[in-house]
Design an enzyme around this catalytic site. Structure first.
Site, PDB file in Angstrom:
ATOM      1  CE1 TYR A 142      17.494  29.241  72.374  1.00  0.00           C
ATOM      2  CE2 TYR A 142      16.510  28.788  74.510  1.00  0.00           C
ATOM      3  CZ  TYR A 142      16.619  28.516  73.160  1.00  0.00           C
ATOM      4  OH  TYR A 142      15.862  27.516  72.595  1.00  0.00           O
ATOM      5  CG  ASP A 234      13.629  35.534  78.194  1.00  0.00           C
ATOM      6  OD1 ASP A 234      12.944  34.916  79.040  1.00  0.00           O
ATOM      7  OD2 ASP A 234      14.037  35.006  77.143  1.00  0.00           O
ATOM      8  CE  LYS A 263      14.075  26.938  80.564  1.00  0.00           C
ATOM      9  NZ  LYS A 263      14.904  27.847  79.862  1.00  0.00           N
TER      10      LYS A 263
HETATM   11  C1  LIG Z   1      14.434  28.208  78.305  1.00  0.00           C
HETATM   12  C2  LIG Z   1      14.403  29.631  77.869  1.00  0.00           C
HETATM   13  C3  LIG Z   1      13.546  30.082  76.846  1.00  0.00           C
HETATM   14  C4  LIG Z   1      12.707  29.137  76.027  1.00  0.00           C
HETATM   15  O1  LIG Z   1      11.777  28.474  76.781  1.00  0.00           O
HETATM   16  P1  LIG Z   1      11.123  27.114  76.179  1.00  0.00           P
HETATM   17  O2  LIG Z   1      10.101  26.734  77.194  1.00  0.00           O
HETATM   18  O3  LIG Z   1      12.258  26.148  76.054  1.00  0.00           O
HETATM   19  O4  LIG Z   1      10.539  27.459  74.859  1.00  0.00           O
HETATM   20  C5  LIG Z   1      13.482  31.434  76.585  1.00  0.00           C
HETATM   21  N1  LIG Z   1      14.241  32.313  77.279  1.00  0.00           N
HETATM   22  C6  LIG Z   1      15.092  31.927  78.237  1.00  0.00           C
HETATM   23  C7  LIG Z   1      15.872  32.944  78.987  1.00  0.00           C
HETATM   24  C8  LIG Z   1      15.212  30.570  78.549  1.00  0.00           C
HETATM   25  O5  LIG Z   1      16.084  30.183  79.488  1.00  0.00           O
END
Ligand SMILES: *Cc1c(COP(=O)(O)O)cnc(C)c1O
Length: 445
Positions: A142, A234, A263
Site C-alpha cells: 500500500y 516506502d 506517520k
Molecule cells: C499510511 C501509508 C501510506 C499513505 O499515507 P497517508 O498519510 O495515509 O497518505 C503510504 N504508504 C504506506 C506504507 C502507509 O502505511
C-alpha cells in the site's frame, strides 16, 4: 456498552460525508464509535466507553495520545506564533538534519503533507531521474491513494483497482508477489530497461504484517543495480518504528535509493517526506526540474511535533520500551494460539503485531519463531506462514472481522478493524495493558 451518542453522530455524518467518514478504513460496521479523546494508551468514545488502543491513529502515535511536555510546549509555541508563513523556518532544517543523521541512506529530505503525497512525489522523482516510465510494486503493498499504485493483476497484466483511474496509468505499473524472487527476476528480464523503480514496503504493513524472507531485499537491490533502476523503500509505517531511529532499512542493512516517510515523523500531525541521495533529491525543483511543491509542506507545527517526538524517543529509551512490550505481547499470543488455535499465525516485529487467522497448523511448535513470524526457514511453521498478499487473502478474513474484532471491542480492546492492517504498541502502554490484552485475546480466540 452503550453507543447511543456514536450512533447518533454517525447518523448525522452519513448525511454530510460519504460513508460518514473521511478515510474509508474508519467506516466500521454497523457504525464506528466516535472518539471523544485520547488518554495515554487508551481512547474514550463519545458515550464514555474506554478502550485499550492498539490502532494508534494507524501508526503515527509512537508516544500514545498524551504529548510529553517538550512536544506539547513546542507545538503550542509554534501555533501561538502563527501556524505557517510561506517562508522557510529553522525547525524544518532541524528535522531534516535529524532525519539525515539517523537514517543511513538519506542525505537530503523534502517534506510534504501525507504519505500519499510522498509516494506520488517519489515515483515522479524516480521517473524524472531515470527517464523511464514503469514502476514495479508488490501485490498487497500500500502506497496511499495514488493513481500509479492503485492497481490489481499480475506482472504486466495490470488494471486500475478503482474506478476513476485511466487504464493508461496501470500500463506503467507492474506487480509481483512480495517475497517471490523468481517473479522479480522475470519482470526485470522482460522490462528491465524500462523500469524506473521498484517501490516496496520493507515489511508489508497494510496487508497482514509480512516479513521479508532472507535475501529478498538483497535480490531487489541487485536487480535494481543491474538495470539502472531505483529501489524505493516506502517506510511510511516502518519509519521510526521498526529498527528505531535508523528505520527498517537500518535493521535490514539495505540501502534504498529513495525512502518515503509519513506517520511518526510528524508526531501525530499531517506529514510525509521523501528522502534519499542528494544527487537524486536535487532533481526536485527548485534545485532541479522535477516539479514538486506544497502550500503546507514543512508546516512549522508539524515539524516541531515531529522533531520533539523523535528527540523524546531518542532520549527516553522509547524503542526499548515499546519493542519489549511488543515481544512480550507477541510471545504471549503465541502461547495462547498453541493452546487454542494452532493454525493461526502471530506476525509482527518491534512494536507492530497482529494475529492472522491462517488455516493450517504445523505438526510441532518446537523451534518456531516465538515472538512473531520472522520467515526463518528452520521454523516448523515456515511452509504455513503467509509470504505474500495472496496468502493473507486465503486466511479467514470474515471470521476475523465479523466475530473476532467485535468480541475484542466488547472487551474494551480497540484493534484495526480488519485482518489486513497492522496494530501498534505505544510508549504509554504498560505491562498491565499487555496482560489485559492477552486476557481479551484468550477469551475472543
Ligand atoms: C499510511 C501509508 C501510506 C499513505 O499515507 P497517508 O498519510 O495515509 O497518505 C503510504 N504508504 C504506506 C506504507 C502507509 O502505511
Amino acid at each position: 456498552m452503550n453507543h447511543e451518542q456514536s450512533r447518533a453522530l454517525y447518523d448525522r455524518a452519513l448525511s454530510v460525508m460519504p460513508g460518514g467518514v473521511n478515510s474509508s478504513v474508519r467506516a466500521i460496521r454497523p457504525y464506528p464509535f466516535f472518539v471523544q479523546k485520547g488518554d495515554g494508551g487508551h481512547v474514550v468514545d463519545a458515550d464514555g466507553n474506554r478502550y485499550l488502543d492498539f490502532v494508534m491513529g494507524y501508526g503515527p502515535l509512537l508516544l500514545g495520545h498524551d504529548m510529553p511536555e517538550q512536544v506539547q510546549s513546542a507545538v503550542q509555541q509554534r501555533a501561538s506564533e502563527g501556524p505557517m508563513y510561506g517562508a522557510p523556518t529553522e525547525v524544518e532544517v532541524e528535522l531534516a538534519e535529524f532525519v539525515t543523521r539517523h537514517v543511513p541512506s538519506v542525505e537530503m529530505v523534502r517534506f510534504v503533507n501525507s504519505g500519499t503525497e510522498a509516494t506520488v512525489s517519489a515515483v515522479r522523482l524516480a521517473r524524472g531521474y531515470t527517464g523511464r516510465d514503469k514502476i514495479v510494486v508488490m501485490q498487497g503493498g500500500y502506497h496511499g491513494a495514488q493513481e500509479s499504485t492503485l492497481v490489481e493483476g499480475e506482472g504486466d497484466d495490470t488494471h486500475p483497482s478503482s474506478p476513476g483511474i485511466p487504464e493508461s496509468f496501470a500500463e506503467h505499473t507492474l506487480t509481483v508477489p512480495f517475497n517471490d524472487e523468481e517473479a522479480a527476476h522475470t519482470v526485470f528480464a522482460k522490462h528491465g530497461d524500462d523500469i524506473a523503480a521498484v517501490l516496496t514496503e520493507p515489511i508489508l504493513g497494510n496487508y497482514g504484517i509480512v516479513h521479508p524472507v532472507e535475501g529478498y531485499h538483497e535480490t531487489l537491490r541487485d536487480l535494481c543495480d543491474e538495470h539502472g533502476s531505483l529501489l524505493v523503500f516506502d517506510e511510511v509505517i516502518t519509519g521510526f518504528r521498526v529498527g528505531g531511529l535508523q528505520c527498517a532499512q537500518g535493521k535490514f542493512d539495505i540501502d534504498p535509493d529513495l525512502t518515503t516517510f509519513g506517520k511518526i515523523v510528524g508526531g501525530g500531525f499531517p506529514v510525509g517526506a521523501i528522502g534519499g541521495k542528494s544527487e537524486i533529491l536535487e532533481q526536485f525543483t527548485p534545485a532541479g526540474d522535477v516539479f514538486q511543491s506544497g502550500t503546507f509542506s514543512g508546516h512549522p507545527v508539524t515539524m516541531a511535533a515531529g522533531l520533539e517526538t523523535l528527540r523524546y524517543a531518542a532520549e527516553n529509551d522509547v524503542y526499548d520500551h515499546v519493542n519489549g512490550l511488543g515481544e512480550r505481547l507477541r510471545s504471549g499470543l503465541q502461547d495462547i494460539l498453541e493452546d487454542q488455535a494452532p493454525e493461526y499465525t502471530v506476525v509482527g516485529t518491534d512494536s507492530m503485531f497482529k494475529v492472522v487467522f491462517t488455516r493450517d497448523a504445523p505438526d510441532t511448535f518446537e523451534g518456531h519463531c516465538d515472538a512473531g513470524c520472522q520467515q526463518r526457514q528452520a521454523c516448523p511453521r515456515y511452509e504455513h506462514c503467509p509470504k505474500n498478499a495472496g496468502d493473507i487473502k486465503q486466511a479467514e478474513t470474515e471470521r476475523w472481522e465479523r466475530l473476532f474484532w467485535p468480541e475484542m471491542k466488547d472487551q474494551g480492546v480497540f484493534l484495526t478493524a480488519n485482518q489486513f492492517e497492522s496494530q501498534f504498541i505505544c510508549d504509554a502502554h504498560t505491562g498491565e495493558d499487555i496482560d489485559d490484552a492477552l486476557e481479551a485475546y484468550k477469551e475472543a480466540i
